[in-house]
Design a protein around this motif. Structure first.
Motif, short mmCIF file in Angstrom:
data_model
loop_
_atom_site.label_atom_id
_atom_site.label_comp_id
_atom_site.label_asym_id
_atom_site.label_seq_id
_atom_site.Cartn_x
_atom_site.Cartn_y
_atom_site.Cartn_z
N PRO A 33 60.66 -20.73 53.62
CA PRO A 33 60.38 -19.41 53.76
C PRO A 33 59.69 -19.02 55.04
O PRO A 33 59.83 -17.82 55.23
CB PRO A 33 59.12 -19.64 52.73
CG PRO A 33 59.48 -20.63 51.71
CD PRO A 33 60.03 -21.61 52.71
N ILE A 34 59.14 -19.89 55.87
CA ILE A 34 58.75 -19.36 57.35
C ILE A 34 59.91 -19.16 57.98
O ILE A 34 60.01 -17.85 58.77
CB ILE A 34 58.03 -20.53 57.94
CG1 ILE A 34 56.63 -20.83 57.40
CG2 ILE A 34 57.88 -20.08 59.40
CD1 ILE A 34 55.83 -22.02 57.99
N THR B 183 61.21 -15.60 56.68
CA THR B 183 60.25 -14.75 57.20
C THR B 183 60.33 -14.26 58.38
O THR B 183 60.48 -13.10 59.06
CB THR B 183 58.98 -15.05 57.00
OG1 THR B 183 58.74 -15.42 55.91
CG2 THR B 183 58.05 -14.03 57.31
N ALA C 95 63.34 -11.87 58.68
CA ALA C 95 62.90 -10.62 58.40
C ALA C 95 62.13 -9.88 59.59
O ALA C 95 62.13 -8.85 59.83
CB ALA C 95 61.94 -10.90 57.16
N CYS C 96 61.11 -10.66 60.26
CA CYS C 96 60.60 -10.19 61.37
C CYS C 96 61.69 -9.58 62.41
O CYS C 96 61.27 -8.49 62.89
CB CYS C 96 59.45 -11.23 62.11
SG CYS C 96 58.29 -11.90 61.18
N PHE D 105 56.49 -16.92 63.81
CA PHE D 105 57.02 -17.69 62.78
C PHE D 105 58.20 -18.52 63.11
O PHE D 105 58.42 -19.64 62.62
CB PHE D 105 57.66 -16.68 61.58
CG PHE D 105 56.33 -16.13 60.68
CD1 PHE D 105 55.84 -14.70 60.85
CD2 PHE D 105 55.97 -16.89 59.74
CE1 PHE D 105 54.85 -14.45 60.31
CE2 PHE D 105 55.08 -16.43 58.79
CZ PHE D 105 54.42 -15.13 59.05
N THR E 160 58.56 -22.49 62.48
CA THR E 160 59.78 -22.92 61.93
C THR E 160 60.36 -24.33 62.61
O THR E 160 60.56 -25.20 61.89
CB THR E 160 60.84 -21.97 61.77
OG1 THR E 160 60.76 -20.78 61.28
CG2 THR E 160 62.34 -22.64 61.22
N LEU F 162 57.96 -17.93 49.60
CA LEU F 162 58.62 -16.94 50.20
C LEU F 162 57.86 -15.43 49.95
O LEU F 162 57.80 -14.99 51.06
CB LEU F 162 59.95 -16.77 49.67
CG LEU F 162 60.82 -15.62 50.41
CD1 LEU F 162 61.07 -16.06 51.74
CD2 LEU F 162 62.40 -15.53 49.80
N MET G 236 54.68 -16.10 52.31
CA MET G 236 55.13 -16.08 53.75
C MET G 236 55.28 -14.38 54.34
O MET G 236 54.84 -14.08 55.15
CB MET G 236 56.39 -16.75 53.93
CG MET G 236 55.89 -18.07 54.09
SD MET G 236 54.54 -18.35 55.20
CE MET G 236 54.09 -20.18 54.73
N LEU G 237 56.11 -13.73 53.48
CA LEU G 237 56.56 -12.21 53.58
C LEU G 237 55.14 -11.44 53.65
O LEU G 237 54.92 -10.69 54.40
CB LEU G 237 57.38 -11.82 52.67
CG LEU G 237 58.91 -12.34 52.92
CD1 LEU G 237 59.87 -12.12 51.71
CD2 LEU G 237 59.33 -11.70 54.37
N PHE H 112 53.18 -11.99 56.97
CA PHE H 112 53.88 -11.06 57.83
C PHE H 112 53.38 -9.64 57.75
O PHE H 112 53.06 -9.30 58.86
CB PHE H 112 55.35 -11.38 57.58
CG PHE H 112 55.89 -10.45 58.58
CD1 PHE H 112 56.93 -9.53 58.04
CD2 PHE H 112 55.72 -9.82 59.87
CE1 PHE H 112 57.78 -8.62 58.78
CE2 PHE H 112 56.50 -9.03 60.68
CZ PHE H 112 57.32 -8.08 60.15
#
Lengths: 203, 227, 212
Positions: free
Chosen positions: B48-49, B52, B55-56, B89, B93, B195, B198-199, B202
């Motif tokens: 999940p990290i 994310t 996603a960032c 993040f 990771t 997940l 983590m989102l 963020f």
């Protein structure tokens, strides 16, 4: 075409401001310059004269407020502190490059005429790196006029010029006033004063 | 102003709850993996990290695109904050991945983990993003350069991943295998909760940092106006 | 089309500049040969052919960096880049012209490097040449854009390698892979994909790098 003075607005600014990092150079400026007008910009060093002209040229973006210049890039001529020419190339090669980029019709003839006018014809095959500061300034003037701009932005046009060359510039400005819109930034307002239709003093 | 305050508080609350829930589920409720045992649970945090972080970077690139499209300077701060979060993040990771590798195989690093290698490349790339930002004066110029670079970043992600896969054909690392993501139903639930956590983390950190930076800028403006 | 006329005018100018100053290209040539010689001393004797291929690619990368570091120096003096940016031509034409110049420099450097490599290490196959030609496109495209970015910063020569290296890792993979593996097709295809993606991206975003 807007050649009648006072008709079309060429430059308009509202609340214009520009900062560099944390330093505010221009603040809350309102301005309107119409076609054919001559704007005289004066003020001490660091007051933002060059910044204002660079904003008008489109080299800088405002950080506050709005600035609109109603002309495409190819119709604007900008004379900066730096000459914007390649030192390794000759005067002729530099002007030829700009002539091509600005799609100047009858390039050779126009370049020749300008070089003659500013007394650089004999030096046309010399590398600009060997030019004196005054010659560089004269070449920069050629560069700026090459494409017959409708708007001329001149940052200290008389700088580095001797008396003869300075008069050349005076004559030029007199010729263009009324037809070409101009913004002139200068330390020495006396030379341009009589032509100016608008005056802006920056603190 | 109070509306965004409420939103920030809600996000923070949601993130905290999800994190606690996710961790609890991951540690206690999720079924034990037959092969790897307890250490497999790091998967619920590590992946999940990683997702994310993607996603960032994606969000940062989106804001960068908006900046270049509209020339509105607020997008610069938003893009930068997202990339900043992404780097954090990303580092997490790498760290969690390294810990997992140590526990699973006894080594702190292995090139056979494609995700990990990709993150190393991205880490280098986005560190350079910061070097770029630090070496340019704040202003429209810096905003433009950062935006273009952020866009290159997201283009790099899939291309790099492909490159890493192709590289395995001739680099022949010592290959550690790990069973693929065949998650049972309950594992999948835990994964989704983590997940989401983590989102949400963020989103919460992003909102807070943006608000903080905007306040800083506003403060500076006011101070200057007084001069 | 005026676009290509503009590119031609700008490219002509770049060639003229290099012919006048004659510093970048000789430096690149000398650098790449020196690097290969250094690599001979840094490789243990049991090193495989693959290792020396890898080192060739590294030498090419850093030679490219050397050339790219100089790509916009002529424009920095006297702020000539501003003059070019103010012209009515498309800003991407500036990028394309510079790119072509960089490609020429890379080509000449490789025309020297490859025979030297063949002499010092081992024979050069067609796959290596094909890979290098494809890699050149990507390196020049991305490198020119990043060189303009670095030129706009305070750090300049320091910044360019940092921006450049992570972005060209895929090029190294494609290049070494094509040389070393039995079926180079996939790697050459990958290089072409990289070139396509990043050339388009660089071409489209150059405007935003030189304009506020």
């Amino acid at each position: 075409m807007g050649s009648e003075t006072g008709r079309v607005t060429v430059i308009s600014a509202r609340g214009l401001g520009r900062r560099f990092g944390s330093k505010r150079v221009l603040r809350d400026l309102d301005l309107e310059v119409r076609s054919g007008e001559v704007l005289l910009v004066t003020g001490p060093n660091g007051s933002g004269k060059s910044t204002l002209l660079a904003l008008m040229a489109g080299l800088l973006a405002p950080t506050e407020g709005e600035l609109e210049v109603d002309l495409p890039r190819g119709r604007i001529g900008y004379l900066a502190h730096e000459s914007l020419v390649y030192k390794e190339l000759t005067a002729l090669e530099n002007l030829d490059l700009y002539g091509r980029l600005y799609h100047v019709p009858e390039r050779r003839e126009t370049i020749g005429a300008l070089l003659e006018r500013f007394g650089l014809w004999d030096a046309r095959h010399q590398r600009v790196g060997s030019f004196s500061r005054g010659m560089q300034q004269r070449l920069a003037l050629c560069r700026v006029l090459l494409h017959g701009p409708e708007l001329l932005l001149l940052d200290e046009p008389h700088s580095s010029l001797d008396a003869d060359a300075s008069s050349l510039v005076d004559v030029l400005l007199s010729e263009l006033a009324g037809q070409t819109t101009m913004a002139v930034a200068t330390h020495d307002p006396n030379r341009v004063q009589r032509l100016a239709t608008q005056s802006l003093v920056l603190a | 102003m109070s509306l965004s305050n409420n939103r920030a508080v809600l996000l923070a609350a949601a993130a905290s709850m999800l994190l606690v829930a996710g961790l609890a589920l991951a540690l206690f409720w999720a079924p034990e993996d037959a092969d790897q045992g307890f250490s497999q649970r790091i998967f619920y945090i590590h992946v999940p990290i990683a997702l994310t972080a993607y996603a960032c970077f994606g969000w940062g690139a989106w804001k960068a695109l908006r900046l270049l499209w509209t020339r509105e300077s607020r997008y610069d701060l938003e893009s930068y904050t997202a990339v900043h979060m992404g780097l954090i993040f990303g580092i997490l990771t790498l760290v969690t991945g390294s810990i997992w590798a140590k526990i699973s195989w006894g080594v702190w690093w292995t090139w056979s983990e494609r995700q990990l290698t990709l993150f190393l490349v991205l880490f280098l790339f986005y560190c350079a993003y910061f070097m770029l930002r630090f070496s340019v004066e704040p202003g429209p110029r810096r905003a433009n350069l950062s935006a273009v670079y952020a866009l290159f970043g997201v283009a790099l992600i899939p291309v790099s991943f492909l490159a890493i896969r192709l590289a395995e054909n001739f680099i022949h690392p010592v290959v550690f295998t790990r069973d693929g993501p065949q998650m049972s139903g309950s594992m999948f639930v835990v994964f989704c909760v983590c997940l989401a956590a983590m989102l949400a983390l963020f989103a919460s950190l992003y909102t807070n940092e943006l608000t903080g930076k905007r306040l800083d800028a506003r403060l500076r403006e006011l101070r200057e106006a007084l001069e | 089309m005026t676009y290509f006329a503009d590119v031609a005018a700008l490219a002509r100018k770049d060639i003229l500049l290099e012919l006048r100053s004659r510093d970048t290209l000789p430096a690149m040539l000398l650098f790449v040969v020196s690097a290969l010689v250094v690599f001979h001393f840094s490789l243990p004797s049991e090193a495989s052919a693959t290792a020396s291929t890898g080192l060739l690619w590294i030498a090419l990368l850093f030679t490219a960096l050397l050339g790219l570091g100089r790509a916009f120096t002529a424009e920095r003096e006297q702020r000539v880049l501003d003059g070019l940016v103010l012209a009515p031509c498309d800003r991407s034409a500036i990028w394309l012209a510079k790119c072509l110049g960089v490609l020429v420099f890379l080509g000449v450097a490789e025309a020297v490097a490859l025979p030297a490599y063949g002499l010092f290490f081992e024979p050069v196959g067609w796959e290596l040449v094909a890979a290098i030609l494809l890699a050149n496109l990507g390196l020049a495209a991305v490198g020119t854009l990043l060189a303009a970015m670095a030129a706009a910063s305070r750090a300049r020569e320091l910044l360019l390698p940092l921006l450049f290296l992570p972005l060209v890792i895929p090029v190294v993979v494609g290049g070494v892979g094509a040389t070393v593996v039995d079926d180079p097709g996939r790697y050459l295809g990958f290089l072409a994909l990289y070139d396509l993606i990043f050339a388009i991206l660089s071409w489209a975003s150059f405007e935003y790098v030189v304009v506020e």
